[in-house]
Each structure stands twice: as structure tokens, then as C-alpha cells.
Design a protein around this motif. Structure first.
Motif, PDB file in Angstrom:
ATOM      1  N   GLU A 230      44.839  54.820  53.681  1.00 52.51           N
ATOM      2  CA  GLU A 230      43.179  56.179  53.286  1.00 52.51           C
ATOM      3  C   GLU A 230      42.885  55.169  51.744  1.00 52.51           C
ATOM      4  OE1 GLU A 230      41.971  59.808  52.498  1.00 52.51           O
ATOM      5  OE2 GLU A 230      43.746  60.089  53.555  1.00 52.51           O
ATOM      6  N   GLU A 231      44.393  54.573  51.172  1.00 52.38           N
ATOM      7  CA  GLU A 231      44.095  54.253  50.019  1.00 52.38           C
ATOM      8  C   GLU A 231      43.432  52.625  50.569  1.00 52.38           C
ATOM      9  OE1 GLU A 231      44.330  55.361  46.884  1.00 52.38           O
ATOM     10  OE2 GLU A 231      43.625  53.787  45.274  1.00 52.38           O
ATOM     11  N   LEU A 232      43.295  52.297  50.592  1.00 50.90           N
ATOM     12  CA  LEU A 232      43.186  51.010  51.329  1.00 50.90           C
ATOM     13  C   LEU A 232      41.659  50.995  51.548  1.00 50.90           C
ATOM     14  CD1 LEU A 232      43.965  47.823  51.603  1.00 50.90           C
ATOM     15  CD2 LEU A 232      44.852  48.565  53.803  1.00 50.90           C
ATOM     16  N   LYS A 233      41.635  51.782  52.408  1.00 60.72           N
ATOM     17  CA  LYS A 233      40.494  52.086  52.970  1.00 60.72           C
ATOM     18  C   LYS A 233      39.004  52.230  52.148  1.00 60.72           C
ATOM     19  CE  LYS A 233      40.671  54.118  56.853  1.00 60.72           C
ATOM     20  NZ  LYS A 233      40.506  55.411  57.748  1.00 60.72           N
ATOM     21  N   ARG A 234      39.932  53.286  50.940  1.00 58.20           N
ATOM     22  CA  ARG A 234      39.041  53.651  50.292  1.00 58.20           C
ATOM     23  C   ARG A 234      38.518  52.235  48.853  1.00 58.20           C
ATOM     24  NH1 ARG A 234      38.578  54.343  44.947  1.00 58.20           N
ATOM     25  NH2 ARG A 234      40.965  53.761  44.781  1.00 58.20           N
ATOM     26  N   VAL A 235      39.912  51.257  48.446  1.00 56.35           N
ATOM     27  CA  VAL A 235      39.619  50.300  47.981  1.00 56.35           C
ATOM     28  C   VAL A 235      38.490  49.456  49.182  1.00 56.35           C
ATOM     29  CG1 VAL A 235      40.356  48.441  47.290  1.00 56.35           C
ATOM     30  CG2 VAL A 235      41.940  50.604  47.063  1.00 56.35           C
ATOM     31  N   SER A 236      38.952  49.152  50.183  1.00 54.95           N
ATOM     32  CA  SER A 236      37.866  48.376  51.093  1.00 54.95           C
ATOM     33  C   SER A 236      36.542  48.967  50.909  1.00 54.95           C
ATOM     34  CB  SER A 236      37.946  48.313  52.709  1.00 54.95           C
ATOM     35  OG  SER A 236      40.002  48.066  52.603  1.00 54.95           O
ATOM     36  N   ALA A 237      36.012  50.286  50.819  1.00 53.50           N
ATOM     37  CA  ALA A 237      34.534  50.293  50.417  1.00 53.50           C
ATOM     38  C   ALA A 237      34.153  50.230  49.400  1.00 53.50           C
ATOM     39  CB  ALA A 237      34.989  52.528  50.941  1.00 53.50           C
ATOM     40  N   GLU A 238      35.215  50.504  48.587  1.00 57.88           N
ATOM     41  CA  GLU A 238      34.926  49.923  46.850  1.00 57.88           C
ATOM     42  C   GLU A 238      34.431  48.558  46.762  1.00 57.88           C
ATOM     43  OE1 GLU A 238      36.309  50.687  41.915  1.00 57.88           O
ATOM     44  OE2 GLU A 238      37.509  51.108  44.181  1.00 57.88           O
ATOM     45  N   ASN A 239      35.393  47.784  47.333  1.00 59.24           N
ATOM     46  CA  ASN A 239      35.187  46.719  47.020  1.00 59.24           C
ATOM     47  C   ASN A 239      34.003  45.893  47.473  1.00 59.24           C
ATOM     48  OD1 ASN A 239      35.744  43.459  46.888  1.00 59.24           O
ATOM     49  ND2 ASN A 239      35.955  44.040  49.811  1.00 59.24           N
ATOM     50  N   LYS A 240      33.694  46.676  48.855  1.00 61.09           N
ATOM     51  CA  LYS A 240      31.870  46.121  49.830  1.00 61.09           C
ATOM     52  C   LYS A 240      30.938  46.728  48.983  1.00 61.09           C
ATOM     53  CE  LYS A 240      29.780  46.909  54.050  1.00 61.09           C
ATOM     54  NZ  LYS A 240      29.566  47.569  55.208  1.00 61.09           N
ATOM     55  N   LYS A 241      31.182  47.991  47.846  1.00 58.28           N
ATOM     56  CA  LYS A 241      30.553  48.411  46.960  1.00 58.28           C
ATOM     57  C   LYS A 241      30.023  47.296  46.266  1.00 58.28           C
ATOM     58  CE  LYS A 241      28.724  52.415  44.906  1.00 58.28           C
ATOM     59  NZ  LYS A 241      29.152  53.936  44.348  1.00 58.28           N
ATOM     60  N   LEU A 242      31.285  47.199  45.268  1.00 58.58           N
ATOM     61  CA  LEU A 242      30.826  46.038  44.367  1.00 58.58           C
ATOM     62  C   LEU A 242      30.671  44.590  44.939  1.00 58.58           C
ATOM     63  CD1 LEU A 242      34.565  46.823  42.690  1.00 58.58           C
ATOM     64  CD2 LEU A 242      32.384  46.979  41.714  1.00 58.58           C
ATOM     65  N   THR A 243      30.703  43.876  46.199  1.00 57.64           N
ATOM     66  CA  THR A 243      30.202  42.935  46.198  1.00 57.64           C
ATOM     67  C   THR A 243      28.816  42.769  46.296  1.00 57.64           C
ATOM     68  OG1 THR A 243      32.401  42.751  47.485  1.00 57.64           O
ATOM     69  CG2 THR A 243      30.706  40.844  47.949  1.00 57.64           C
ATOM     70  N   GLU A 244      28.060  44.044  46.596  1.00 60.69           N
ATOM     71  CA  GLU A 244      26.738  44.843  47.397  1.00 60.69           C
ATOM     72  C   GLU A 244      26.457  44.712  45.424  1.00 60.69           C
ATOM     73  OE1 GLU A 244      26.418  48.062  49.400  1.00 60.69           O
ATOM     74  OE2 GLU A 244      27.112  47.422  51.152  1.00 60.69           O
ATOM     75  N   MET A 245      26.569  44.782  45.003  1.00 58.34           N
ATOM     76  CA  MET A 245      26.263  45.128  42.882  1.00 58.34           C
ATOM     77  C   MET A 245      25.843  43.420  42.933  1.00 58.34           C
ATOM     78  SD  MET A 245      28.545  48.138  41.659  1.00 58.34           S
ATOM     79  CE  MET A 245      28.038  47.750  39.868  1.00 58.34           C
ATOM     80  N   LEU A 246      27.781  42.525  43.049  1.00 56.69           N
ATOM     81  CA  LEU A 246      27.372  41.699  42.607  1.00 56.69           C
ATOM     82  C   LEU A 246      25.874  40.666  43.424  1.00 56.69           C
ATOM     83  CD1 LEU A 246      29.422  39.860  40.871  1.00 56.69           C
ATOM     84  CD2 LEU A 246      30.239  39.231  42.560  1.00 56.69           C
TER      85      LEU A 246
END
Length: 330
Positions: free
Chosen positions: A79-95
Motif C-alpha cells: 500500500e505504501e508503495l502504491k502511495r509513493v508511486s502516486a506521489e512520484n507520479k504527481k511530482l513528475t507531473e509537477m516537474l
DNA sequence: CGTGTTTGACCCGCGC
DNA sequence: GCGCGGGTCAAACACG
């Protein structure tokens, strides 16, 4: 998080020597970005069971897989991995968005400079026959790099040539003990001469663009007679080719980050070359990708140091890598 | 062996 | 014409 780290592939590429200020601006924004990332990393680090994460990272022999991780914690980790992945995706979009904004701003600035090439010249024309080492006012940038407006003192000596060649001067602060006449502007230069001039005890180095003869740009680098820690680079002409790092980008090659092959390529890429050591010869950095050309070396080193010294960052990196491993093992 | 650097020699413009 | 000084050339050298 790991994914976004891998996608950090800085593309700061002023098209000419006149872009150094721009590079400074951009870089400061990237510092902010990295700070944001650190904050997020910190969160990841806190939320992940540190001990387990480190075990995962340092025992690469599938012990992790065999270890008695209870299904509940495994589920939590997933679950944590999933959450981190989502966060990563969000960060990537911000980037991505940030990079788009940067590119837009840069192109606007370039356009503006192209349309108003005479504004800076007009001011310098008022100065009359300044000495060849006019260091009375050395504008220093944030990182010690700055550029004066194009000077016409050379044009006084050679007005014909000035009609064709654009002459600009860049000041760059370096270590006074550093004897190398290296100005890292991102382009590749071939040294073809060195002279000791009369009015300055420091030798003057002569460089040609490595794309010569197709590219006529030359530069002279000499230490300031007033301040030995200041390098004065005089550029003559304009590059008739794209910036080496831009060429890399346009050719689509991506050799710098080993782990990025499996990642989506939609996000902009930032390469921070942490492995680069101080080189005694500029031209030996033949790989434009790893050169981080327009990025001030000092800044890169500072960022690298601050990141690598940060236990939170290290722990988060451990977490991310171990998370990746777990993901692969599933 | 290819590429880049070093460095003494040479070229050229300028002032006297 | 001569000397000086900045800029360039190119052979020798270093390095990967």
C-alpha cells in the motif's frame, strides 16, 4: 520517489554564453525543487519502517524475499508503495510543468534578446576607450558568474570585424589557487594557444570552439589583473550550432542514468553529475551529457554534498530502492 | 592510435 | 624600418 529521482535530468542550456544569468536563475529554481523533494523524501522516510528498509537495501541476496515478513506488513508495504508511486507520479507531473514553464520563459527571453540586441550595446558605446582590463565594476552573479554587456572596445581596434563578430565578456569567480583557465560554459573548446600579456602577469589562454572551422567562435580566458580569483572570458562570435547538451536531448540519447531505462519518457530529464570530479582540463570532459555544462560546478557539488549528507535523503533512497526491489520480486 | 594540450616560432598590426 | 605585443600556427608531447 525513486522514479522521480531517476527522472531528475536537468536541462539547463543557454544557447550561448549570454545565457549564464539564465542558468543561474534556473538553477535556483531547481534548488527549490530539490528542497521540495527532500521534504517529500523525509515523509517517505518517516513513514517507512526504517530498519526493515535498510535490511532490504543492504542484503541484496533475496534474503528479503525469504525473510519472515508477515503478510500484514507486506500488505502495508504494498500500500505504501502504491502511495509513493502516486506521489512520484504527481511530482513528475509537477516537474514536467516546471520544465515547460522554464522552456517557455527561456524562449521568451531569447526572443527578446534577439529582438533587442542593441540595448546593451548602446550603453557600452558611451564608454570611451576603456583599458583592456576594465575591471572597475565586475558584476558578480549569484554563483560568481556574470556577464557584462557586449563591449565595443575591441571594435575600436577593429571596427570591420565588429560588424560581423559579437564580442561578449564573462566574469567567473573561481578559487584563487586554481590555476586552470577553465570557464565552464557548456560548449566544448579546443585550446590553441597561451600567452603572457604585458598588462597582466596571468597567462591568457586562447580557445576555439571544437566545432571549428564550421563554428567560428573563439574565446580568450585570463585572470583578472585586479582579482586573481576572477576569470575573464572574452567570447568572439556566435555559435552556429546548438548547445551540446541540447544536441544530446534532440538526438534522444539517454545514457547518463542507468536506472531510467524502464521509466516513461514523458517527464523532463535532469542529470546531476555527482560523479564528476574537478578536472584539470576542460576539454577532457568530452561527454556533454555528464558535463552539466551550464550548471556551475560549485553549485552542483553543493547540491550533491547537501543531498548525500542528508540522512533523510539517504534513508529515503534506501527506502525507494528497497521498494523497487520488493516490487520486482512480486 | 586518435584526440587534445603545450609551447616556441611565426605573423601581423601598430606606434615611434 | 624597426621593435613590441597580441594572436595564431604547428610540431612535440601527453593521455586514454
Amino acid at each position: 520517489m525513486l522514479l522521480s529521482l531517476h527522472k531528475l535530468n536537468l536541462n539547463l542550456s543557454p544557447c550561448s554564453s549570454s545565457g549564464i544569468y539564465l542558468a543561474v536563475m534556473d538553477y535556483s529554481s531547481w534548488i527549490n525543487t530539490s528542497l521540495d523533494l527532500n521534504i517529500n523524501l523525509h515523509r517517505v522516510h518517516e513513514e517507512l519502517p526504517k530498519k526493515q528498509v535498510e535490511n532490504n537495501f543492504f542484503s541484496l541476496d533475496l534474503e528479503v524475499k525469504k525473510s519472515s515478513v508477515k503478510q500484514e506488513s507486506a500488505g502495508a508495504l504494498a500500500e505504501e508503495l502504491k502511495r509513493v508511486s502516486a506521489e512520484n507520479k504527481k511530482l513528475t507531473e509537477m516537474l514536467t510543468e516546471m520544465c515547460e514553464n522554464y522552456n517557455t520563459l527561456r524562449s521568451n527571453l531569447m526572443e527578446y534578446m534577439r529582438k533587442n540586441p542593441d540595448k546593451e550595446l548602446s550603453s557600452s558605446k558611451k564608454r570611451k576607450s576603456a583599458s583592456s582590463n576594465n575591471n572597475s565594476t565586475i558584476p558578480m552573479g549569484v554563483n560568481g558568474t556574470s556577464e557584462s554587456s557586449s563591449t565595443d572596445e575591441e571594435s575600436c581596434k577593429n571596427p570591420k570585424e565588429d560588424m560581423k563578430t559579437k564580442i561578449s565578456r564573462v566574469y567567473m569567480r573561481t578559487e584563487a589557487s586554481d590555476t586552470s583557465l577553465i570557464v565552464k560554459d557548456g560548449y566544448q573548446w579546443r585550446k590553441y594557444g597561451q600567452k603572457v600579456t604585458r598588462d597582466n602577469p596571468s597567462p591568457r589562454a586562447y580557445f576555439k570552439c571544437s566545432f571549428a572551422p564550421s563554428c567560428p567562435v573563439k574565446k580568450k580566458v585570463q585572470r583578472s589583473v585586479d582579482d586573481q580569483s576572477v576569470l575573464v572570458a572574452t567570447y568572439e562570435g556566435e555559435h552556429n550550432h546548438t548547445h551540446p547538451s541540447q544536441m544530446e536531448v534532440t538526438t534522444g540519447s539517454n545514457r547518463s542514468v542507468s536506472c531510467s531505462a524502464s521509466l516513461s519518457s514523458s517527464a523532463p530529464t535532469v542529470t546531476l553529475d555527482w560523479t564528476k570530479s574537478k578536472s584539470s582540463s576542460e576539454s577532457k570532459n568530452v561527454n556533454p551529457k555528464t558535463e552539466s555544462p551550464e550548471v556551475p560546478q560549485v553549485l552542483v557539488e553543493q547540491m550533491a554534498t547537501s543531498l548525500t549528507k542528508d540522512p533523510n535523503f539517504r534513508a529515503a533512497l534506501v527506502a525507494a530502492i528497497s521498494g523497487k526491489m520488493l516490487h520486482n520480486n512480486n
